[in-house]
Write a protein that holds these residues in place. Sequence first.
Motif, PDB file in Angstrom:
ATOM      1  N   UNK A 166       0.818  -1.214   0.000  1.00  0.00           N
ATOM      2  CA  UNK A 166       0.000   0.000   0.000  1.00  0.00           C
ATOM      3  C   UNK A 166       0.847   1.258   0.000  1.00  0.00           C
ATOM      4  N   UNK A 167       0.316   2.305  -0.569  1.00  0.00           N
ATOM      5  CA  UNK A 167       0.926   3.617  -0.410  1.00  0.00           C
ATOM      6  C   UNK A 167       0.892   3.972   1.074  1.00  0.00           C
ATOM      7  N   UNK A 168       1.737   4.909   1.533  1.00  0.00           N
ATOM      8  CA  UNK A 168       1.956   5.057   2.981  1.00  0.00           C
ATOM      9  C   UNK A 168       0.708   5.219   3.837  1.00  0.00           C
ATOM     10  N   UNK A 169      -0.305   5.924   3.338  1.00  0.00           N
ATOM     11  CA  UNK A 169      -1.547   6.089   4.104  1.00  0.00           C
ATOM     12  C   UNK A 169      -2.685   5.265   3.519  1.00  0.00           C
ATOM     13  N   UNK A 170      -2.389   4.425   2.521  1.00  0.00           N
ATOM     14  CA  UNK A 170      -3.426   3.724   1.776  1.00  0.00           C
ATOM     15  C   UNK A 170      -4.263   2.764   2.599  1.00  0.00           C
ATOM     16  N   UNK A 171      -3.629   2.033   3.508  1.00  0.00           N
ATOM     17  CA  UNK A 171      -4.376   1.068   4.320  1.00  0.00           C
ATOM     18  C   UNK A 171      -5.407   1.768   5.204  1.00  0.00           C
ATOM     19  N   UNK A 172      -5.000   2.875   5.791  1.00  0.00           N
ATOM     20  CA  UNK A 172      -5.947   3.617   6.627  1.00  0.00           C
ATOM     21  C   UNK A 172      -7.058   4.229   5.790  1.00  0.00           C
ATOM     22  N   UNK A 173      -6.695   4.809   4.656  1.00  0.00           N
ATOM     23  CA  UNK A 173      -7.688   5.467   3.812  1.00  0.00           C
ATOM     24  C   UNK A 173      -8.722   4.474   3.292  1.00  0.00           C
ATOM     25  N   UNK A 174      -8.279   3.271   2.933  1.00  0.00           N
ATOM     26  CA  UNK A 174      -9.189   2.263   2.385  1.00  0.00           C
ATOM     27  C   UNK A 174      -9.954   1.497   3.460  1.00  0.00           C
ATOM     28  N   UNK A 175      -9.281   1.192   4.587  1.00  0.00           N
ATOM     29  CA  UNK A 175      -9.879   0.311   5.590  1.00  0.00           C
ATOM     30  C   UNK A 175     -10.135   0.985   6.942  1.00  0.00           C
TER      31      UNK A 175
ATOM     32  N   UNK B 152      -4.361 -14.944  -9.443  1.00  0.00           N
ATOM     33  CA  UNK B 152      -4.156 -14.543  -8.042  1.00  0.00           C
ATOM     34  C   UNK B 152      -4.116 -13.020  -7.907  1.00  0.00           C
ATOM     35  N   UNK B 153      -3.418 -12.368  -8.796  1.00  0.00           N
ATOM     36  CA  UNK B 153      -3.363 -10.901  -8.753  1.00  0.00           C
ATOM     37  C   UNK B 153      -4.748 -10.319  -9.026  1.00  0.00           C
ATOM     38  N   UNK B 154      -5.486 -10.946  -9.929  1.00  0.00           N
ATOM     39  CA  UNK B 154      -6.851 -10.496 -10.211  1.00  0.00           C
ATOM     40  C   UNK B 154      -7.752 -10.589  -8.993  1.00  0.00           C
ATOM     41  N   UNK B 155      -7.553 -11.619  -8.176  1.00  0.00           N
ATOM     42  CA  UNK B 155      -8.341 -11.764  -6.947  1.00  0.00           C
ATOM     43  C   UNK B 155      -8.024 -10.654  -5.952  1.00  0.00           C
ATOM     44  N   UNK B 156      -6.750 -10.262  -5.867  1.00  0.00           N
ATOM     45  CA  UNK B 156      -6.391  -9.147  -4.988  1.00  0.00           C
ATOM     46  C   UNK B 156      -7.055  -7.859  -5.446  1.00  0.00           C
ATOM     47  N   UNK B 157      -7.104  -7.656  -6.755  1.00  0.00           N
ATOM     48  CA  UNK B 157      -7.773  -6.466  -7.279  1.00  0.00           C
ATOM     49  C   UNK B 157      -9.262  -6.487  -6.942  1.00  0.00           C
ATOM     50  N   UNK B 158      -9.906  -7.647  -7.085  1.00  0.00           N
ATOM     51  CA  UNK B 158     -11.326  -7.761  -6.741  1.00  0.00           C
ATOM     52  C   UNK B 158     -11.561  -7.459  -5.263  1.00  0.00           C
ATOM     53  N   UNK B 159     -10.683  -7.982  -4.430  1.00  0.00           N
ATOM     54  CA  UNK B 159     -10.777  -7.759  -2.988  1.00  0.00           C
ATOM     55  C   UNK B 159     -10.761  -6.260  -2.667  1.00  0.00           C
ATOM     56  N   UNK B 160      -9.866  -5.519  -3.305  1.00  0.00           N
ATOM     57  CA  UNK B 160      -9.781  -4.079  -3.056  1.00  0.00           C
ATOM     58  C   UNK B 160     -10.927  -3.324  -3.721  1.00  0.00           C
ATOM     59  N   UNK B 161     -11.368  -3.789  -4.871  1.00  0.00           N
ATOM     60  CA  UNK B 161     -12.487  -3.118  -5.543  1.00  0.00           C
ATOM     61  C   UNK B 161     -13.743  -3.135  -4.669  1.00  0.00           C
ATOM     62  N   UNK B 162     -13.996  -4.251  -4.019  1.00  0.00           N
ATOM     63  CA  UNK B 162     -15.155  -4.336  -3.125  1.00  0.00           C
ATOM     64  C   UNK B 162     -15.025  -3.362  -1.955  1.00  0.00           C
ATOM     65  N   UNK B 163     -13.809  -3.259  -1.407  1.00  0.00           N
ATOM     66  CA  UNK B 163     -13.595  -2.322  -0.301  1.00  0.00           C
ATOM     67  C   UNK B 163     -13.736  -0.880  -0.770  1.00  0.00           C
TER      68      UNK B 163
ATOM     69  N   UNK C 114     -15.723   0.170  -3.090  1.00  0.00           N
ATOM     70  CA  UNK C 114     -17.160   0.442  -3.209  1.00  0.00           C
ATOM     71  C   UNK C 114     -17.803   0.653  -1.842  1.00  0.00           C
ATOM     72  N   UNK C 115     -17.384  -0.129  -0.857  1.00  0.00           N
ATOM     73  CA  UNK C 115     -17.952   0.002   0.493  1.00  0.00           C
ATOM     74  C   UNK C 115     -17.559   1.332   1.133  1.00  0.00           C
ATOM     75  N   UNK C 116     -16.295   1.675   1.013  1.00  0.00           N
ATOM     76  CA  UNK C 116     -15.730   2.803   1.763  1.00  0.00           C
ATOM     77  C   UNK C 116     -15.870   4.138   1.038  1.00  0.00           C
ATOM     78  N   UNK C 117     -15.763   4.099  -0.303  1.00  0.00           N
ATOM     79  CA  UNK C 117     -15.761   5.326  -1.108  1.00  0.00           C
ATOM     80  C   UNK C 117     -14.806   6.362  -0.509  1.00  0.00           C
ATOM     81  N   UNK C 118     -13.529   6.013  -0.377  1.00  0.00           N
ATOM     82  CA  UNK C 118     -12.580   6.871   0.343  1.00  0.00           C
ATOM     83  C   UNK C 118     -12.146   8.096  -0.457  1.00  0.00           C
ATOM     84  N   UNK C 119     -11.720   9.112   0.266  1.00  0.00           N
ATOM     85  CA  UNK C 119     -11.169  10.316  -0.346  1.00  0.00           C
ATOM     86  C   UNK C 119      -9.785  10.592   0.239  1.00  0.00           C
TER      87      UNK C 119
END
Length: 271
Positions: A92-101, A139-150, A152-157
């Motif tokens: 993740x980018x340095x603040x990416x985990x917090x911003x997404x999750x 496998x990489x496609x599954x990781x992308x799907x995992x983040x895409x769902x998050x 949509x849920x979070x709609x982070x800025x």
Amino acid sequence: MLYRKFVPPIHLRPFVECFFLWENSLLLSKSLPIESPPTGFASMVFNYGTPYRVTSQKLNGGLVPKNFLTGQATKSYQLQLSGKIGMVGIVFRPAGLNTLFGLPMYEFSDERTNLRDVLGRCLDEWSDKIEEAASPTERIGLLEQFLNLQLLRKNPELDRIDYTANLIVEQRGVVNISDMMNELFVCRRQFERKFLQKVGVSPKYYARIRRIGSLCSELAQKRWQVADWQDIIYKNGYYDQSHFIKEFTEFTGKSPSFYVKNNVELANYLK
């Protein structure tokens, strides 16, 4: 042995530095030590190979969880791999985990935390899919799907913390934090508190981590030679040679010259 990095799709790049996959075709007959300096990035890792151990200031060679989250590393650490290597991960980018999750990243510094404890039972399904996948691309496609769902849920800025932390990365840690905060017209105390929440360490310490991580990556890939030490010191913003050696040794536990001659860093396996 194959270690590959994958560029994320455009919509995930504000949050993700890269995806990675690491596999071997032949089982390791003995333990393989791999070192890593602090890099400035947190990650999520899904392991479908042999369980492995990590040694650091905080971790004493114990087995890491099958699937885990790691926050900011503040010092070098060593992996002890054996048997089958099989893992994919999100860097993740340095603040990416917090911003997404929305995770308080100061709780995860220098840790390997079981992802199931953080995100719940939904991780079991993703873990099974990744393990059963037929190819690296899947496998990489599954990781992308995992983040895409998050996403949509979070709609982070993104906010000023994301901007500042990403700028520190782009500048390889060679920045003046006070000047950056003055330009942003922010309260220093409040900014540092939010930065700790989103990145896991203070802005000043993060810049030091990023500077060392970027430098070690170059050294490991033999872009520099021993004769270039003065150039390294100048380009990376160190006051003088003694300052450089002290800083380098503090984060890696080795002198710069010893590191260049003896490193077994993961960067050596990049393809």
